[in-house]
Enzyme design. Sequence first.
Site, PDB file in Angstrom:
ATOM      1  N   HIS A   1       9.359  14.624   5.328  1.00  0.00           N
ATOM      2  CA  HIS A   1      10.360  13.653   5.749  1.00  0.00           C
ATOM      3  C   HIS A   1      11.606  13.731   4.875  1.00  0.00           C
ATOM      4  CE1 HIS A   1       7.821  11.579   2.723  1.00  0.00           C
ATOM      5  NE2 HIS A   1       8.982  11.095   2.295  1.00  0.00           N
TER       6      HIS A   1
ATOM      7  N   TYR B   1      12.353   8.643   6.442  1.00  0.00           N
ATOM      8  CA  TYR B   1      12.233   8.774   7.894  1.00  0.00           C
ATOM      9  C   TYR B   1      11.845  10.210   8.226  1.00  0.00           C
ATOM     10  CZ  TYR B   1      14.659   4.292   8.339  1.00  0.00           C
ATOM     11  OH  TYR B   1      14.999   2.972   8.254  1.00  0.00           O
ATOM     12  N   THR B   2      11.139  10.365   9.342  1.00  0.00           N
ATOM     13  CA  THR B   2      10.771  11.701   9.811  1.00  0.00           C
ATOM     14  C   THR B   2      11.563  12.039  11.065  1.00  0.00           C
ATOM     15  OG1 THR B   2       8.504  11.414   8.999  1.00  0.00           O
ATOM     16  CG2 THR B   2       8.894  13.219  10.556  1.00  0.00           C
TER      17      THR B   2
ATOM     18  N   CYS C   1      -0.852   7.197  10.220  1.00  0.00           N
ATOM     19  CA  CYS C   1       0.470   6.676   9.890  1.00  0.00           C
ATOM     20  C   CYS C   1       0.738   5.429  10.723  1.00  0.00           C
ATOM     21  CB  CYS C   1       1.566   7.713  10.133  1.00  0.00           C
ATOM     22  SG  CYS C   1       3.170   7.214   9.442  1.00  0.00           S
TER      23      CYS C   1
END
Length: 279
Positions: A81, A98-99, A253
């Site tokens: 990320h 954030y990814t 996740c």
Amino acid sequence: MDFLQGRSVETMVAVAVAVVAVAVGAALLLCRSKRPKGCLDPENFRKFKLVEKTQISHNVAKFRFALPTPTSVLGLPIGQHISCRGQDATGEEVIKPYTPTTLDSDLGNFQLVIKMYPQGRMSHHFREMKVGDYMSVKGPKGRFKYQVGQVRAFGMLAGGSGITPMFQVARAILENPNDKTKVHLVYANVTPEDILLKEELDSLAEEYPDRFKIFYVLNQPPEVWNGGVGFVSQDMIKTHCPAPAEDIQILRCGPPPMNKAMAAHLEELGYTKEMQFQF
């Protein structure tokens, strides 16, 4: 004389081999030099321009950022990320991971799908962003490292915005013709409107029916619903994820309460710590 001729032939062969080796080496160097260099810096923030902002729902939007050139790549390894830096409503600096939902095969840009919460500090920054603004980004970050064939199958347990690293990993696997890994995704949300990337996920399931399976779970499902209801249970995991084995891995996740519950479920089902990874 025959001895000299023999030596001459050996010398010519050696020279020819050396020439071929040099040519192959030069070709490899040329190929490497042509590979786009990633735009990320793990130590310093770099600014990227917002070129498109698409509102998906009342609190979800896609943000597309331009890279320096149309052939530039972000340079983010699969499953890792980036850190984004912005300002909250009081003007204080905030940094959050954030990814991206894009891969390095998506040249010239990268995309973030952001769910903006009313009290979220970084959510405020994204809400205020307009096309033409710049986002400060640093990376890559993360402990997850993926190599083709490292497992036979992945089980993925995602909740809410925790879908983004799962989507990135699944896309990279499925779009690689040399990767035969199977992906089984269980994705939990509150309402149908909360499901992020549903169109993209359904497209993957349709395009790769033998390698990608998805099971949606909702707390508040509509009257007509063929997915799971409530919270992700042990039975759902047993039914929709690969069974415990040395050549599988379960990725998790989601919100902290979900991650904690999933870890307990997996332990009771016989999944060892080596078989699990939490983003």
